[in-house]
Structure formats: C-alpha cells, structure tokens
Motif scaffolding. Structure first.
Motif, PDB file in Angstrom:
ATOM      1  N   LEU A  96     -10.742  -1.684   5.037  1.00 41.43           N
ATOM      2  CA  LEU A  96     -10.621  -2.292   3.701  1.00 41.43           C
ATOM      3  C   LEU A  96      -9.790  -1.417   2.776  1.00 41.43           C
ATOM      4  O   LEU A  96      -8.982  -1.920   1.987  1.00 41.43           O
ATOM      5  CB  LEU A  96     -12.010  -2.525   3.109  1.00 41.43           C
ATOM      6  N   ALA A  97      -9.984  -0.105   2.849  1.00 38.26           N
ATOM      7  CA  ALA A  97      -9.182   0.828   2.041  1.00 38.26           C
ATOM      8  C   ALA A  97      -7.724   0.801   2.498  1.00 38.26           C
ATOM      9  O   ALA A  97      -6.809   0.867   1.679  1.00 38.26           O
ATOM     10  CB  ALA A  97      -9.751   2.244   2.124  1.00 38.26           C
ATOM     11  N   ASP A  98      -7.525   0.697   3.793  1.00 36.28           N
ATOM     12  CA  ASP A  98      -6.156   0.637   4.316  1.00 36.28           C
ATOM     13  C   ASP A  98      -5.460  -0.657   3.896  1.00 36.28           C
ATOM     14  O   ASP A  98      -4.262  -0.646   3.586  1.00 36.28           O
ATOM     15  CB  ASP A  98      -6.156   0.787   5.837  1.00 36.28           C
ATOM     16  N   GLU A  99      -6.202  -1.749   3.850  1.00 39.35           N
ATOM     17  CA  GLU A  99      -5.634  -3.018   3.379  1.00 39.35           C
ATOM     18  C   GLU A  99      -5.229  -2.891   1.909  1.00 39.35           C
ATOM     19  O   GLU A  99      -4.154  -3.336   1.509  1.00 39.35           O
ATOM     20  CB  GLU A  99      -6.660  -4.152   3.551  1.00 39.35           C
ATOM     21  N   LEU A 100      -6.067  -2.253   1.121  1.00 39.83           N
ATOM     22  CA  LEU A 100      -5.815  -2.091  -0.309  1.00 39.83           C
ATOM     23  C   LEU A 100      -4.602  -1.206  -0.602  1.00 39.83           C
ATOM     24  O   LEU A 100      -3.831  -1.474  -1.516  1.00 39.83           O
ATOM     25  CB  LEU A 100      -7.065  -1.517  -0.990  1.00 39.83           C
ATOM     26  N   CYS A 101      -4.435  -0.144   0.192  1.00 40.24           N
ATOM     27  CA  CYS A 101      -3.403   0.872  -0.095  1.00 40.24           C
ATOM     28  C   CYS A 101      -2.315   0.948   0.961  1.00 40.24           C
ATOM     29  O   CYS A 101      -1.668   1.992   1.123  1.00 40.24           O
ATOM     30  CB  CYS A 101      -4.066   2.241  -0.263  1.00 40.24           C
ATOM     31  N   ASP A 102      -2.106  -0.108   1.709  1.00 39.86           N
ATOM     32  CA  ASP A 102      -1.043  -0.168   2.714  1.00 39.86           C
ATOM     33  C   ASP A 102      -1.152   0.922   3.775  1.00 39.86           C
ATOM     34  O   ASP A 102      -0.146   1.485   4.207  1.00 39.86           O
ATOM     35  CB  ASP A 102       0.340  -0.118   2.050  1.00 39.86           C
ATOM     36  N   GLY A 103      -2.373   1.213   4.200  1.00 38.01           N
ATOM     37  CA  GLY A 103      -2.571   2.178   5.275  1.00 38.01           C
ATOM     38  C   GLY A 103      -2.262   1.565   6.633  1.00 38.01           C
ATOM     39  O   GLY A 103      -2.029   0.354   6.749  1.00 38.01           O
ATOM     40  N   ILE A 104      -2.299   2.402   7.648  1.00 39.94           N
ATOM     41  CA  ILE A 104      -1.923   1.938   8.997  1.00 39.94           C
ATOM     42  C   ILE A 104      -3.071   1.311   9.775  1.00 39.94           C
ATOM     43  O   ILE A 104      -2.858   0.784  10.861  1.00 39.94           O
ATOM     44  CB  ILE A 104      -1.294   3.086   9.831  1.00 39.94           C
ATOM     45  N   CYS A 105      -4.285   1.360   9.227  1.00 48.63           N
ATOM     46  CA  CYS A 105      -5.444   0.810   9.945  1.00 48.63           C
ATOM     47  C   CYS A 105      -6.001  -0.455   9.315  1.00 48.63           C
ATOM     48  O   CYS A 105      -7.162  -0.802   9.529  1.00 48.63           O
ATOM     49  CB  CYS A 105      -6.542   1.862  10.058  1.00 48.63           C
ATOM     50  N   SER A 106      -5.199  -1.166   8.550  1.00 48.19           N
ATOM     51  CA  SER A 106      -5.665  -2.418   7.951  1.00 48.19           C
ATOM     52  C   SER A 106      -5.988  -3.417   9.055  1.00 48.19           C
ATOM     53  O   SER A 106      -5.256  -3.533  10.038  1.00 48.19           O
ATOM     54  CB  SER A 106      -4.595  -3.004   7.039  1.00 48.19           C
ATOM     55  N   ALA A 107      -7.072  -4.133   8.867  1.00 48.33           N
ATOM     56  CA  ALA A 107      -7.426  -5.203   9.797  1.00 48.33           C
ATOM     57  C   ALA A 107      -7.133  -6.561   9.168  1.00 48.33           C
ATOM     58  O   ALA A 107      -7.533  -7.593   9.693  1.00 48.33           O
ATOM     59  CB  ALA A 107      -8.899  -5.100  10.180  1.00 48.33           C
ATOM     60  N   GLY A 108      -6.457  -6.553   8.029  1.00 47.12           N
ATOM     61  CA  GLY A 108      -6.104  -7.789   7.358  1.00 47.12           C
ATOM     62  C   GLY A 108      -7.153  -8.219   6.344  1.00 47.12           C
ATOM     63  O   GLY A 108      -8.235  -7.649   6.241  1.00 47.12           O
TER      64      GLY A 108
END
Length: 185
Positions: free
Chosen positions: A17-29
């Motif tokens: 969720l944090a990666d989705e918010l900040c364009d990280g590499i582990c976003s799951a959508g």
C-alpha cells in the motif's frame, strides 16, 4: 483468494500500500487488500511495514524523495521512511477497504514497531509517526471492526502467536455463523 482457495487470511505485511502511494517497486496495485473483503473471507490485518516504501538502487529513488530518510537494506534495495501525511493516507486507505469487507475483519497493531527497522534503536524508529497511522485507523474504521493494540514488535513471536490465535477465532466464529444459517434454511 479470488479462486476460492482460502478460508481465512492473515495479512501481516501491507507494505504494498505504501509502495502504491509513493511509486515504490512493490506495489500490488489499487486492489490490494480488497479480494478478501469482497469474498467475505475472515481476515486479520496488520499495518506491517507501512513505515517504508521499497525502491531499487539508491539512484532509482524518485527525485521528489531524494531528501527523505533513506536506508540501504541491500545493494539493490533502498527503503524510504514514510512521513506523517503518508501515514494518514495509509490509515484511511486500510480503513476504507476494511469498512467495505463483507466478512469478519480484525486489525492488530504492534505498538513497538511495524517492522524490524522501526523497532527501538533502528533506522526508522519514529513512534510518533507510527501513532498517526494507528490513530487514523482507529478513527476511520467502523465500530464493528475490532482493533487490538499489542505492546510488541511485529517480529515478536508473541505477536505472531496472537495474530494466528485471532484468525482462528474469527474463522471459527464465521463457520459457526455459516452452520447456524445453513441449519435454519
């Protein structure tokens, strides 16, 4: 989950969720944390690793985040500490998704660190920022969703034991409700 293979979900690390918010590499959508709720599957959710956003090499960190607290976890993994505003957003995001769940949900909060690097003495230890996440969750979750705060780190064995215990409780409760409903028909 969507294929019907799970009777319960213990979702301890929600860092995507944090990666989705900040364009990280582990976003799951954008659908992360929704399938379990859509199918009414009992779930225990922990705001695990929401203290961090995952990037690759240091040079892969987006320009707008270059001046943030960064930690090189491995040669090809750079972590960025989430800030106050991001934690407010993340708390609201989790609450919104759980509030829509059709099944039983519980939230467990590890008060002594939501990751190994947020534990006391480590790089991302910032309990005042974590508290913003916790407070936002408590304020935003509907009253029927229990929140359990534990004076433990997410990596403590006692935390894992409580998480499993709680999941088994809500699966058992859900099965009893299902059996009761089936018997009444």
């Amino acid at each position: 989950i969507r294929d019907g293979f799970f009777d319960g979900v213990l979702d301890i690390t929600t860092t995507e969720l944090a990666d989705e918010l900040c364009d990280g590499i582990c976003s799951a959508g954008a659908d992360r944390l929704t399938a379990t709720g859509e199918f009414g599957i009992p779930q225990v959710v922990v705001p695990g690793c929401l203290d961090m956003v995952n990037y690759g090499h240091l040079d892969s960190v987006p320009e707008q985040y270059k001046n943030r607290l960064l930690y090189s976890w491995a040669p090809d993994v750079t972590l960025m500490r989430t800030n106050e505003e991001e934690n407010r957003i993340l708390g609201k995001t989790i609450a919104q998704k759980l509030n829509q769940a059709k099944g039983k949900s519980t939230v467990l909060i590890p008060l002594n660190g939501i990751s190994i690097v947020s534990s006391k003495g480590n790089q991302f230890h910032a309990p005042e920022i974590d508290q913003i996440l916790f407070d936002t969750l408590k304020q935003s979750l509907q009253s029927h969703i229990p929140i359990e705060e534990l004076p433990l780190n997410i990596n403590d064995e006692a935390f894992a034991e409580r998480a499993v215990e709680r999941l088994l409780e809500i699966i058992s409760h859900s099965n009893q409700q299902l059996n009761k409903s089936t018997n009444q028909q």
